[in-house]
Motif scaffolding. Structure first.
Motif, PDB file in Angstrom:
ATOM      1  N   THR A  61      48.125   1.005  55.354  1.00  0.00           N
ATOM      2  CA  THR A  61      47.942   2.404  55.711  1.00  0.00           C
ATOM      3  C   THR A  61      49.263   3.137  55.621  1.00  0.00           C
ATOM      4  OG1 THR A  61      46.182   1.769  57.245  1.00  0.00           O
ATOM      5  CG2 THR A  61      47.125   3.973  57.502  1.00  0.00           C
ATOM      6  N   ASP A  90      49.649  10.110  48.517  1.00  0.00           N
ATOM      7  CA  ASP A  90      48.698   9.022  48.740  1.00  0.00           C
ATOM      8  C   ASP A  90      48.676   8.561  50.195  1.00  0.00           C
ATOM      9  OD1 ASP A  90      51.237   7.973  48.690  1.00  0.00           O
ATOM     10  OD2 ASP A  90      50.669   6.115  47.671  1.00  0.00           O
ATOM     11  N   ALA A  91      49.150   9.407  51.091  1.00  0.00           N
ATOM     12  CA  ALA A  91      49.195   9.043  52.509  1.00  0.00           C
ATOM     13  C   ALA A  91      47.823   9.202  53.156  1.00  0.00           C
ATOM     14  CB  ALA A  91      50.222   9.901  53.244  1.00  0.00           C
ATOM     15  N   GLY A  92      47.495   8.265  54.031  1.00  0.00           N
ATOM     16  CA  GLY A  92      46.261   8.398  54.801  1.00  0.00           C
ATOM     17  C   GLY A  92      46.432   9.347  55.963  1.00  0.00           C
ATOM     18  N   THR A  93      47.679   9.464  56.434  1.00  0.00           N
ATOM     19  CA  THR A  93      48.010  10.376  57.528  1.00  0.00           C
ATOM     20  C   THR A  93      49.323  11.065  57.222  1.00  0.00           C
ATOM     21  OG1 THR A  93      46.920   8.970  59.183  1.00  0.00           O
ATOM     22  CG2 THR A  93      48.545  10.538  60.004  1.00  0.00           C
ATOM     23  N   VAL A  94      49.383  12.363  57.473  1.00  0.00           N
ATOM     24  CA  VAL A  94      50.640  13.103  57.425  1.00  0.00           C
ATOM     25  C   VAL A  94      50.972  13.507  58.850  1.00  0.00           C
ATOM     26  CG1 VAL A  94      51.815  15.202  56.643  1.00  0.00           C
ATOM     27  CG2 VAL A  94      50.289  13.960  55.081  1.00  0.00           C
ATOM     28  N   ALA A 149      47.198  18.215  50.988  1.00  0.00           N
ATOM     29  CA  ALA A 149      46.808  17.023  51.749  1.00  0.00           C
ATOM     30  C   ALA A 149      45.482  17.255  52.465  1.00  0.00           C
ATOM     31  CB  ALA A 149      47.903  16.656  52.745  1.00  0.00           C
ATOM     32  N   ARG A 191      42.561  16.957  50.243  1.00  0.00           N
ATOM     33  CA  ARG A 191      42.214  15.568  49.912  1.00  0.00           C
ATOM     34  C   ARG A 191      41.518  14.854  51.059  1.00  0.00           C
ATOM     35  NH1 ARG A 191      47.530  15.850  47.766  1.00  0.00           N
ATOM     36  NH2 ARG A 191      48.373  14.831  49.624  1.00  0.00           N
ATOM     37  N   THR A 222      43.025  14.249  53.979  1.00  0.00           N
ATOM     38  CA  THR A 222      44.034  13.502  54.722  1.00  0.00           C
ATOM     39  C   THR A 222      44.052  13.953  56.189  1.00  0.00           C
ATOM     40  OG1 THR A 222      45.391  13.363  52.732  1.00  0.00           O
ATOM     41  CG2 THR A 222      46.503  12.949  54.836  1.00  0.00           C
ATOM     42  N   ARG A 223      44.198  12.998  57.094  1.00  0.00           N
ATOM     43  CA  ARG A 223      44.395  13.356  58.508  1.00  0.00           C
ATOM     44  C   ARG A 223      45.807  13.920  58.654  1.00  0.00           C
ATOM     45  NH1 ARG A 223      43.674   8.396  62.275  1.00  0.00           N
ATOM     46  NH2 ARG A 223      45.312   7.659  60.885  1.00  0.00           N
ATOM     47  N   GLN A 234      39.918  17.050  60.979  1.00  0.00           N
ATOM     48  CA  GLN A 234      40.932  16.117  60.489  1.00  0.00           C
ATOM     49  C   GLN A 234      42.317  16.402  61.043  1.00  0.00           C
ATOM     50  OE1 GLN A 234      40.294  18.326  56.634  1.00  0.00           O
ATOM     51  NE2 GLN A 234      42.128  17.192  56.047  1.00  0.00           N
TER      52      GLN A 234
END
Length: 337
Positions: free
Chosen positions: A2, A69-73, A96, A99, A101-102, A154
């Motif tokens: 992750t 490509d981060a799952g979380t920022v 983000a 996409r 993204t959280r 999110q």
């Protein structure tokens, strides 16, 4: 793995860089070998300066491309009631969000996210001292005065307590459950050693050198029936032969499989499971310490103290006291009736 992209804004308080690193690192070391986090420090500039006193010049690992490509920022704070960040930061946050993204914020990092318009019509929080200004600048945001993270879709915003500890723990809980979040909290604030490494230290050097690291740090599917059975029979005097018989394999194959998929021998795994169950009893029940060895298969109070001290660096009684003090300190206020 992750990926958490820590978006560091110029003027970030230094603890908001170190606290996420400590907590996500602790989560990656939990005994059950949950998928580890990759924490990237990203920024729009080649170098940023932390907030005073004692400002530091920080060179981020990645630019804004690190968010892709981060799952979380995770957006850091950046000063007192700050101006909007550079347009490139706002564009990266909007991309983000598009996409799925959280996106989480620490303290005044909420101002950066608010400047994108993504929080309009949503609930959000920030440091209490800055909440009135957030409400004034962004009247379409429902500002919630709370010390705890506020989730809306999110987006996850926080007041920035203890360098963002609260929001990092919330992210770990959402990803891997309450137990993993408590384990990360426990390792960070009780300063517990990594129990797997303590156990691996007992393995001969040659055997450790021959171990093959697992392709995925989660417990491999073929071992799940065996580990589940072990953890349901901790009170029994289990031997290697007993475990191999249950797994319908030879002792040699059993040892090899455990080393490949857990980094431990079966008996090391069993011992850690017993100590972990002792931890759970100390945390969640009032079972007297003298009764815990029988319930966990550790045999005697002396055995319990020895293994608990070796793996956790403290005694069972001291652990129970410290854990309950920690829980009382960070427990959210009771819901109003």
């Amino acid at each position: 793995m992750t990926v958490v992209a820590l978006l560091a804004l110029d003027g970030v308080p230094a603890p908001q860089l170190s606290t996420p690193a400590l907590l996500f690192g602790a989560a990656s070391r939990t005994f059950y070998r949950r998928p580890p986090y990759e924490l990237r420090v990203c920024a729009a500039r080649d170098a940023i300066t932390t907030a005073p006193p004692g400002p530091l010049l920080v060179t981020p690992e990645r630019g804004l491309d690190g968010l892709a490509d981060a799952g979380t920022v995770l957006v850091t704070g950046y000063g007192d009631c700050p101006a909007p960040p550079p347009p490139a930061v706002l564009e990266a946050l909007r991309a983000a969000a598009d996409r799925g993204t959280r996106i989480a914020t620490i303290g005044t990092g909420t101002f950066a996210l608010a400047a994108t318009g993504l929080l309009d019509g949503r609930r959000a929080t920030t440091a209490w001292s800055h909440a009135p200004e957030l409400a004034r600048r962004h009247p379409r945001i429902e500002v919630d005065l709370t010390d705890w993270p506020v989730a809306d879709g999110q987006f996850l915003t926080s007041a920035g307590v203890l360098g963002g500890k609260d929001v990092c723990v919330r992210i770990i809980e959402e990803d891997h459950g309450k137990e993993a979040a408590l384990e990360a909290d426990r390792q960070l604030f009780l300063m517990l050693p990594n129990p797997s490494e303590a156990l691996r230290a007992d393995t001969p050097t040659k055997a450790r050198a021959e171990e093959t690291p697992p392709p995925d740090t989660a417990i491999a599917a073929p071992l799940v029936p065996t580990t589940t059975w072990l953890e349901s029979n901790l009170h029994r005097p289990l031997t290697l032969a007993d475990i191999a018989a249950h797994a319908n394999t030879s002792v040699r194959s059993l040892n090899r499989s455990f080393r490949v998929h857990t980094g431990l021998t079966p008996l090391q795994y069993l011992l850690r499971a017993r100590v972990r169950h002792a931890q759970w009893l100390l945390e969640h029940t009032d079972t007297p310490v003298e009764q815990i060895p029988t319930r966990t298969g550790l045999g005697t109070p002396a055995n319990l103290r020895h293994h608990f001290q070796r793996l956790n660096g403290t005694t069972p009684t001291a652990y129970r006291t410290a854990f309950r003090t920690l829980v009382a300190l960070f427990a959210p206020p009771p819901e109003p009736k």
